[in-house]
Structure formats: C-alpha cells, structure tokens
Scaffold this motif. Structure first.
Motif, PDB file in Angstrom:
ATOM      1  N   LEU A 187       0.839  -1.197   0.000  1.00  0.00           N
ATOM      2  CA  LEU A 187       0.000   0.000   0.000  1.00  0.00           C
ATOM      3  C   LEU A 187       0.871   1.243   0.000  1.00  0.00           C
ATOM      4  O   LEU A 187       1.879   1.315   0.698  1.00  0.00           O
ATOM      5  CB  LEU A 187      -0.913   0.027   1.232  1.00  0.00           C
ATOM      6  CG  LEU A 187      -1.994  -1.046   1.295  1.00  0.00           C
ATOM      7  CD1 LEU A 187      -2.681  -1.017   2.649  1.00  0.00           C
ATOM      8  CD2 LEU A 187      -3.016  -0.840   0.183  1.00  0.00           C
ATOM      9  N   ALA A 188       0.463   2.257  -0.780  1.00  0.00           N
ATOM     10  CA  ALA A 188       1.163   3.538  -0.840  1.00  0.00           C
ATOM     11  C   ALA A 188       0.169   4.648  -0.544  1.00  0.00           C
ATOM     12  O   ALA A 188      -1.043   4.488  -0.733  1.00  0.00           O
ATOM     13  CB  ALA A 188       1.807   3.745  -2.207  1.00  0.00           C
ATOM     14  N   HIS A 189       0.682   5.767  -0.079  1.00  0.00           N
ATOM     15  CA  HIS A 189      -0.194   6.914   0.208  1.00  0.00           C
ATOM     16  C   HIS A 189      -0.270   7.837  -0.995  1.00  0.00           C
ATOM     17  O   HIS A 189      -1.356   8.164  -1.483  1.00  0.00           O
ATOM     18  CB  HIS A 189       0.326   7.678   1.419  1.00  0.00           C
ATOM     19  CG  HIS A 189      -0.698   8.593   2.021  1.00  0.00           C
ATOM     20  ND1 HIS A 189      -1.155   9.746   1.382  1.00  0.00           N
ATOM     21  CD2 HIS A 189      -1.380   8.536   3.197  1.00  0.00           C
ATOM     22  CE1 HIS A 189      -2.053  10.348   2.144  1.00  0.00           C
ATOM     23  NE2 HIS A 189      -2.210   9.629   3.255  1.00  0.00           N
ATOM     24  N   LEU A 190       0.887   8.319  -1.475  1.00  0.00           N
ATOM     25  CA  LEU A 190       1.040   9.166  -2.667  1.00  0.00           C
ATOM     26  C   LEU A 190       0.490  10.579  -2.488  1.00  0.00           C
ATOM     27  O   LEU A 190       0.603  11.395  -3.401  1.00  0.00           O
ATOM     28  CB  LEU A 190       0.389   8.525  -3.907  1.00  0.00           C
ATOM     29  CG  LEU A 190       0.856   7.116  -4.262  1.00  0.00           C
ATOM     30  CD1 LEU A 190       0.185   6.655  -5.542  1.00  0.00           C
ATOM     31  CD2 LEU A 190       2.370   7.061  -4.387  1.00  0.00           C
ATOM     32  N   ARG A 191      -0.113  10.874  -1.347  1.00  0.00           N
ATOM     33  CA  ARG A 191      -0.575  12.245  -1.088  1.00  0.00           C
ATOM     34  C   ARG A 191      -0.366  12.564   0.398  1.00  0.00           C
ATOM     35  O   ARG A 191      -1.274  12.988   1.103  1.00  0.00           O
ATOM     36  CB  ARG A 191      -2.048  12.397  -1.481  1.00  0.00           C
ATOM     37  CG  ARG A 191      -2.406  13.872  -1.704  1.00  0.00           C
ATOM     38  CD  ARG A 191      -3.767  14.028  -2.365  1.00  0.00           C
ATOM     39  NE  ARG A 191      -4.027  15.434  -2.627  1.00  0.00           N
ATOM     40  CZ  ARG A 191      -4.535  16.287  -1.748  1.00  0.00           C
ATOM     41  NH1 ARG A 191      -4.836  15.862  -0.538  1.00  0.00           N
ATOM     42  NH2 ARG A 191      -4.728  17.545  -2.062  1.00  0.00           N
ATOM     43  N   LEU A 192       0.862  12.351   0.846  1.00  0.00           N
ATOM     44  CA  LEU A 192       1.218  12.530   2.245  1.00  0.00           C
ATOM     45  C   LEU A 192       1.600  13.993   2.464  1.00  0.00           C
ATOM     46  O   LEU A 192       2.751  14.381   2.344  1.00  0.00           O
ATOM     47  CB  LEU A 192       2.373  11.602   2.608  1.00  0.00           C
ATOM     48  CG  LEU A 192       2.661  11.374   4.091  1.00  0.00           C
ATOM     49  CD1 LEU A 192       1.426  10.865   4.805  1.00  0.00           C
ATOM     50  CD2 LEU A 192       3.801  10.386   4.240  1.00  0.00           C
ATOM     51  N   THR A 193       0.622  14.814   2.778  1.00  0.00           N
ATOM     52  CA  THR A 193       0.799  16.251   2.966  1.00  0.00           C
ATOM     53  C   THR A 193       0.603  16.601   4.443  1.00  0.00           C
ATOM     54  O   THR A 193       0.162  15.756   5.236  1.00  0.00           O
ATOM     55  CB  THR A 193      -0.223  17.019   2.115  1.00  0.00           C
ATOM     56  OG1 THR A 193      -1.541  16.721   2.610  1.00  0.00           O
ATOM     57  CG2 THR A 193      -0.125  16.610   0.647  1.00  0.00           C
ATOM     58  N   PRO A 194       0.902  17.842   4.855  1.00  0.00           N
ATOM     59  CA  PRO A 194       0.674  18.211   6.260  1.00  0.00           C
ATOM     60  C   PRO A 194      -0.767  18.038   6.713  1.00  0.00           C
ATOM     61  O   PRO A 194      -1.014  17.799   7.892  1.00  0.00           O
ATOM     62  CB  PRO A 194       1.103  19.689   6.300  1.00  0.00           C
ATOM     63  CG  PRO A 194       2.122  19.805   5.217  1.00  0.00           C
ATOM     64  CD  PRO A 194       1.643  18.892   4.125  1.00  0.00           C
ATOM     65  N   SER A 195      -1.732  18.150   5.785  1.00  0.00           N
ATOM     66  CA  SER A 195      -3.126  17.975   6.186  1.00  0.00           C
ATOM     67  C   SER A 195      -3.492  16.503   6.359  1.00  0.00           C
ATOM     68  O   SER A 195      -4.565  16.185   6.874  1.00  0.00           O
ATOM     69  CB  SER A 195      -4.052  18.618   5.146  1.00  0.00           C
ATOM     70  OG  SER A 195      -3.867  18.024   3.878  1.00  0.00           O
ATOM     71  N   ALA A 214      -5.353   9.345  -2.683  1.00  0.00           N
ATOM     72  CA  ALA A 214      -4.781   9.327  -4.027  1.00  0.00           C
ATOM     73  C   ALA A 214      -5.791   8.771  -5.035  1.00  0.00           C
ATOM     74  O   ALA A 214      -5.903   9.272  -6.161  1.00  0.00           O
ATOM     75  CB  ALA A 214      -3.509   8.496  -4.039  1.00  0.00           C
ATOM     76  N   ALA A 215      -6.558   7.727  -4.642  1.00  0.00           N
ATOM     77  CA  ALA A 215      -7.559   7.157  -5.561  1.00  0.00           C
ATOM     78  C   ALA A 215      -8.674   8.159  -5.853  1.00  0.00           C
ATOM     79  O   ALA A 215      -9.155   8.241  -6.985  1.00  0.00           O
ATOM     80  CB  ALA A 215      -8.126   5.876  -4.955  1.00  0.00           C
ATOM     81  N   LEU A 216      -9.089   8.920  -4.847  1.00  0.00           N
ATOM     82  CA  LEU A 216     -10.127   9.928  -5.068  1.00  0.00           C
ATOM     83  C   LEU A 216      -9.693  10.966  -6.087  1.00  0.00           C
ATOM     84  O   LEU A 216     -10.510  11.483  -6.859  1.00  0.00           O
ATOM     85  CB  LEU A 216     -10.486  10.610  -3.752  1.00  0.00           C
ATOM     86  CG  LEU A 216     -11.333   9.805  -2.762  1.00  0.00           C
ATOM     87  CD1 LEU A 216     -11.367  10.492  -1.411  1.00  0.00           C
ATOM     88  CD2 LEU A 216     -12.758   9.639  -3.296  1.00  0.00           C
ATOM     89  N   ILE A 219      -4.420   9.999  -8.480  1.00  0.00           N
ATOM     90  CA  ILE A 219      -2.968  10.156  -8.441  1.00  0.00           C
ATOM     91  C   ILE A 219      -2.308   8.778  -8.452  1.00  0.00           C
ATOM     92  O   ILE A 219      -2.725   7.873  -7.735  1.00  0.00           O
ATOM     93  CB  ILE A 219      -2.540  10.927  -7.171  1.00  0.00           C
ATOM     94  CG1 ILE A 219      -3.173  12.318  -7.169  1.00  0.00           C
ATOM     95  CG2 ILE A 219      -1.030  11.029  -7.082  1.00  0.00           C
ATOM     96  CD1 ILE A 219      -2.932  13.080  -5.886  1.00  0.00           C
ATOM     97  N   SER A 220      -1.294   8.622  -9.264  1.00  0.00           N
ATOM     98  CA  SER A 220      -0.542   7.369  -9.316  1.00  0.00           C
ATOM     99  C   SER A 220       0.937   7.698  -9.454  1.00  0.00           C
ATOM    100  O   SER A 220       1.320   8.836  -9.733  1.00  0.00           O
ATOM    101  CB  SER A 220      -1.001   6.497 -10.497  1.00  0.00           C
ATOM    102  OG  SER A 220      -0.801   7.187 -11.730  1.00  0.00           O
ATOM    103  N   SER A 221       1.794   6.694  -9.257  1.00  0.00           N
ATOM    104  CA  SER A 221       3.233   6.901  -9.341  1.00  0.00           C
ATOM    105  C   SER A 221       3.907   5.616  -9.772  1.00  0.00           C
ATOM    106  O   SER A 221       3.511   4.522  -9.356  1.00  0.00           O
ATOM    107  CB  SER A 221       3.783   7.355  -7.972  1.00  0.00           C
ATOM    108  OG  SER A 221       5.184   7.426  -7.992  1.00  0.00           O
ATOM    109  N   ASP A 222       4.948   5.764 -10.616  1.00  0.00           N
ATOM    110  CA  ASP A 222       5.738   4.604 -11.014  1.00  0.00           C
ATOM    111  C   ASP A 222       6.726   4.199  -9.926  1.00  0.00           C
ATOM    112  O   ASP A 222       7.222   3.076  -9.927  1.00  0.00           O
ATOM    113  CB  ASP A 222       6.499   4.914 -12.310  1.00  0.00           C
ATOM    114  CG  ASP A 222       5.556   5.137 -13.485  1.00  0.00           C
ATOM    115  OD1 ASP A 222       4.447   4.562 -13.475  1.00  0.00           O
ATOM    116  OD2 ASP A 222       5.927   5.899 -14.404  1.00  0.00           O
TER     117      ASP A 222
END
Length: 569
Positions: A187-195, A214-216, A219-222
């Motif tokens: 599992l990855a987060h890909l949107r780990l921001t201060p919020s 990220a799914a909402l 967002i994806s990442s290689d």
C-alpha cells in the motif's frame, strides 16, 4: 440487486435508540479540531490532470440530514471537489462521529476508490486512520472512516511555528515507520501532505487517507516508495523550518526563495538540529535535491527508518518548573481567622503596652545613643572643614607644584599582541568554516575564514545569533584595540569584541565582558576599547553581514569573510 461490500463488522440494528448529535463545529472531515480542508475544483484538476468541465462526473446531490444505509447521517459537507464530496457524519448505531467520502457509482474512479478503501481497511495498523466501511449502494459509492475529535492537523501545528527537535524527531520516526509497514503490505499513500498527518492529544501521530486520498484524485506513481519517502522528508523539512521545501507556497507555508534551489534546514533557520537537517536532505532525493554530507540518499521508507535508527536519540526538553510565589501575609481579618469567637457579653482582657525605657538600663541606653550622635556630628563637621581648607590651598594661584610626568595623560603607544591559536565559536547550529580559522592570523591577506551565505540580513538573527572566532593570546594580556580585515563590503558589517574564559567559552557573548564594537561598510574594521581589558582569550563576534554576489565558494546572499585579525594592548 445492489452490491454491498463492507470492511467493518456490522452490528445489530439499534434504530430505536435516540440519535447522537455530533459536535459539528468542533471537528473536520477526518476528526481534526479547528482546521478544515477546503479545496477548489481547479486545484484538484491541477493535481489529477483531469478536466472539471461538463464532462466530469457531478457529485451526488445530497444534503445535511441524509442517511446512508439507515445508519450514517450526514451532518456537514467539508469538501466538494472533482465529482466527489467529503462529509462529517454520525454513525447512529454506534453513537460516534465518522467521516464519509461520497461519489456516484458511475464516476470514472469509483472502482479504484472502492479497491483502495478495502485494501486500506485490511491493514489494521493503529498509526493510520481506519477505514470502517466501503459500500456501493443506490448508485452511490461511499467510504466511511474514523473521526478523531482530539487530534490536530500538522498544518495547524506549523501555523503556530516550527516544531521542537524532539517533536520533529517523533513525527518523522512514527510517520516513516508507519509508511514502511504500509509498503510491506503493498500500500502507498502518494498524497502525504501536512493535512494528512494528525497529532492526537497523547502526542501520537496518525496518517489519514492511505491509498484512498490518491484514488479519489486519480494520483498514481511509477515509484511509490520514493514518492512517499520524499513526502516524509518534506514533512520533516517543514516541521524544522516552517517552510515548504519547494519554491511554491503550499499548505499555508511559504516556499523557499526562487532561484536558490533546495538548501539545508539549518541554513534556513537558526538552531535547527543538525542530525534532523541532514536526515531531511537525505529523504528529499527528488526535484533536484541531493544527499547531505556524502551520506547516501534514502529512497524507501525502510531506508529512512534505518537512517533514523542510526541517529542518537533526541531527548525531550527538560520541564520548566515555575517557582511558587512567596507567601504574603494579608491584613484581612488578620489574627482572628480560625480562632474561637468570644462569647457575647464576656469581658476581654486589654493588652498592656510595653513600658517605656524608664529603668536604669533604659536610661543608660538613651545617654549612650545621644553621645554617639554628638560624636558623629562633630567628626563630620571636622572632616568637612578640613576638605574645604584643602580645596582652598589647591586653588591658590600663588602655589605651584612640579609634576614628574607632565605628559601623564598622554595615551601610551599600543603594542601588537601575537595570536597563538584560534577556534571557531559555534553558539547555535553548524560551524561555518573550521579549516579556515588559521587563515585569519597567518599574515597572508589572500587567505580567509568565511561564513555561510544566509537568506536574510544584514542582521544574522533569527537565522543565527552570530558567528565568530575565539583567539588564544598565549597568556593574559591587556587588550585595548583590534584591526580586522574583511573580504566583502556593503551595508553593513557589525563586529563585537569580548573577553572569553577559554577557547571553548562556557557562556554566551551576552555574559562575557565586552571590549568594544564597530559597524563598517568597508574592508577594515578597527575597534578601540575605552579601557583595556586583561584577558588571554578574545572572541571576534559578527552579528551583521552585508549582501554579496555569488563567488567560487558560496551563492549570493548575506555573508562575510575575515582575512586578517590583529590585536594590540
């Protein structure tokens, strides 16, 4: 027949119970008090690269009070973006507040959101905000997650200022360990921001939106591990400096000045823990960032956790105890509180005042005091008369006296003092140029000791309280003057001279004896003391430096270099 898939254990229907009214005004979509995530459709489009025009799916038309699955009552919409909406809701069966993400079943990302929510729910790690339900029902897809009313977003914490070293250490340790556990499960987060990072009232950090955020947004990442590791590094950088480590402002934080690239946190703000500063640079391996101090970069959460484990443990600051106020006797009902009240009509004894000094001893004491006063007055009068007579004799024009030293008040010629050794004095943060210290007393004006290049100036504070060098004169000598050669000119350089107790002073400059100070715009600073000071060690302390262009050693900024230092006594 509608498909329904849930990640939480269902409970018996308690629809007869009185509904819970959630405290709507005290929390946000993911349980954070006093902070609310508000995003525009344009921001979402910029992140996902998808259009927000008529072709995009519209969010379901729902309103406060709508109930999902006869259980989750919607209370307040806190986000409406790119075809989905997020709500604060109430689970009427378990009588608790929850958060809900809603989107139409025909939304292009509905399938991926359901898959991400189900995968996240299976993790069960307490360091993440848990997914409680993932449902497709009545042409709707909704994800129900925990609500933490006692937690605060990292965004709100940083709005008040940077974190202390121990708090920043706890943040990066807990977040890195949590992400390492998530990536071990794929599992990855890909949107780990201060919020997305919350701190509970017990001081624990929890991460919300694992995979789901990220799914909402599509967002994806290689390279998901590298993406999340860099995000942890950005969170640490922001916690140390209260700045976002890129040029653009984001999440209520100012970005770095344009054109200078990524600089270490301890060069942005004074007093930053050196080990944490290097750790942040090792994690920020993308966007042109490089590893610090030749240490290898951290490209995965596991590598980051290992690097944290190799650091010396950062202890919490010592608690500060406030001394209790001194006891003060009040005059309110003084002498009567707690005593037995007199009976009505009872005669109370009247205290007898002490007798005056009428005894033989008292009379002797009075005569002794009187005699001492008379003697003191006589002695004072005699001394005053003698002083007036001496003054008259000294002012008599007829008398003269030859002085052996007719030029006694003429200032003595100063003698140069040899410097035996020198060492850079580091009050806060990192050293500036340890190998360059001997260049300041080698007699060669082409060599020098230099400072780092700072963003703000001329005053180094708050980046640093000052920078400087302590010199050893070999033995205690009278120091009355100093000449300091400088490399850069401009507005302006301020140098202060102090008498130190050793090459590694045990006190800050504010506690040392000051010899003198000077402010100059040229290449030479001359300091002359009003009165010579006997000392073996002398601190040359720079508090203000001019702005200078880039050179072969450093970029443009506020900086200074010392070429020669000479003392005289």
């Amino acid at each position: 027949m509608a498909e329904r898939s849930t990640a939480a254990v269902d409970v018996a229907d308690n629809s007869g119970d009185e509904p819970l009214t959630a405290k709507a005004d005290e929390a946000t979509a993911d349980g954070v008090a006093q902070t609310r995530e508000r995003e525009s459709a344009e921001e979402g489009a910029a992140e996902t690269g998808e259009p927000t025009g008529p072709g995009a799916a519209s969010p379901p038309e729902l309103h406060s009070g709508h109930k999902l699955a006869r259980r989750y009552r919607l209370e307040e919409c806190v986000t409406r973006l790119d075809g989905f909406s997020s709500w604060r809701a109430v689970d009427e069966k378990l009588r608790r507040a929850v958060g809900v993400h809603l989107l139409p079943a025909d939304h292009p990302r509905a399938r991926s959101v359901l898959a991400a929510a189900r995968s996240s729910a299976l993790l069960g790690d307490p360091r993440f905000v848990h997914v409680l339900d993932a449902v497709e029902e009545n042409d709707l897809v909704y994800v129900v997650h925990e609500w933490l009313p006692d937690a605060t977003e990292l965004t709100a914490l940083l709005a008040a200022g940077p974190l202390e070293a121990h708090d920043a250490y706890q943040l990066v340790s807990q977040v890195a360990q949590a992400m390492a556990a998530a990536h071990r499960e794929g599992l990855a987060h890909l949107r780990l921001t201060p919020s997305a990072v919350l701190r509970t009232s017990s001081g624990q950090y929890r991460i919300r939106g694992l995979a789901v955020n990220a799914a909402l947004r599509g967002i994806s990442s290689d390279t998901p591990q590298r993406t999340d590791t860099e995000a942890v590094g950005a969170l640490l950088y922001a916690s140390l400096t209260q700045r976002w480590p890129y040029e653009d402002d984001a999440y209520g934080l100012s970005g770095l000045p344009k054109g200078i690239g990524l600089i270490a946190p301890d060069q942005v703000r004074a007093g930053v823990h050196r080990g944490l500063s290097e750790l942040a640079m090792r994690a920020l391996v993308n966007e042109g960032a490089t590893a610090s101090r030749q240490d290898p970069p951290c490209t995965t959460p596991e590598e980051l956790v290992k690097a944290i484990g190799e650091m010396p443990r950062i202890r919490p600051p010592e608690p500060v105890f406030t001394a209790p106020p001194e006891y003060q006797r009040t005059t309110y009902q003084q002498g009567t509180y707690g005593r037995t009240a007199p009976r009505p009509g009872a005669t109370q004894p009247v205290p007898v005042p002490p007798p005056p000094l009428q005894s033989r001893t008292g009379k002797a004491l009075k005569w002794t005091v009187s005699a001492l006063l008379i003697a003191a007055l006589g002695l004072g009068s005699w001394q005053l008369a003698d002083a007036l007579m001496d003054r008259g004799n000294s002012e008599d024009p007829g008398s003269s006296e030859t002085s052996d030293g007719g030029d006694k008040n003429k200032p003595k010629a100063t003698q140069p003092i040899k410097i035996e050794n020198g060492q850079e004095y580091v009050l806060e943060g990192d050293a500036q140029d340890l190998p360059g210290v001997p260049n300041t007393y080698d007699g060669d004006s082409s060599t020098y000791w230099r400072t780092n290049s700072f963003i703000g100036g001329p005053k180094l504070a708050p980046y640093k309280p000052g920078v400087g060098i302590v010199y050893d004169l070999g033995k205690e000598q009278d120091v009355s003057a100093a000449s300091i050669g400088l490399r850069y000119i401009g507005d302006h350089t301020t140098i202060e001279l102090y008498a130190a107790d050793s090459l590694t002073p045990s006190t800050p400059p504010s506690s040392m004896k000051k010899i003198g100070t000077v402010t100059t715009q040229g290449k030479t600073a001359k300091i002359k003391a009003k009165k010579s000071v006997a000392t073996r060690y002398v601190l040359v302390w720079l508090t203000d430096v001019p702005r200078s262009p880039s050179d072969e050693f450093s970029r443009a900024g506020y900086k200074q270099a010392i070429t020669d230092v000479k003392f005289a006594g």
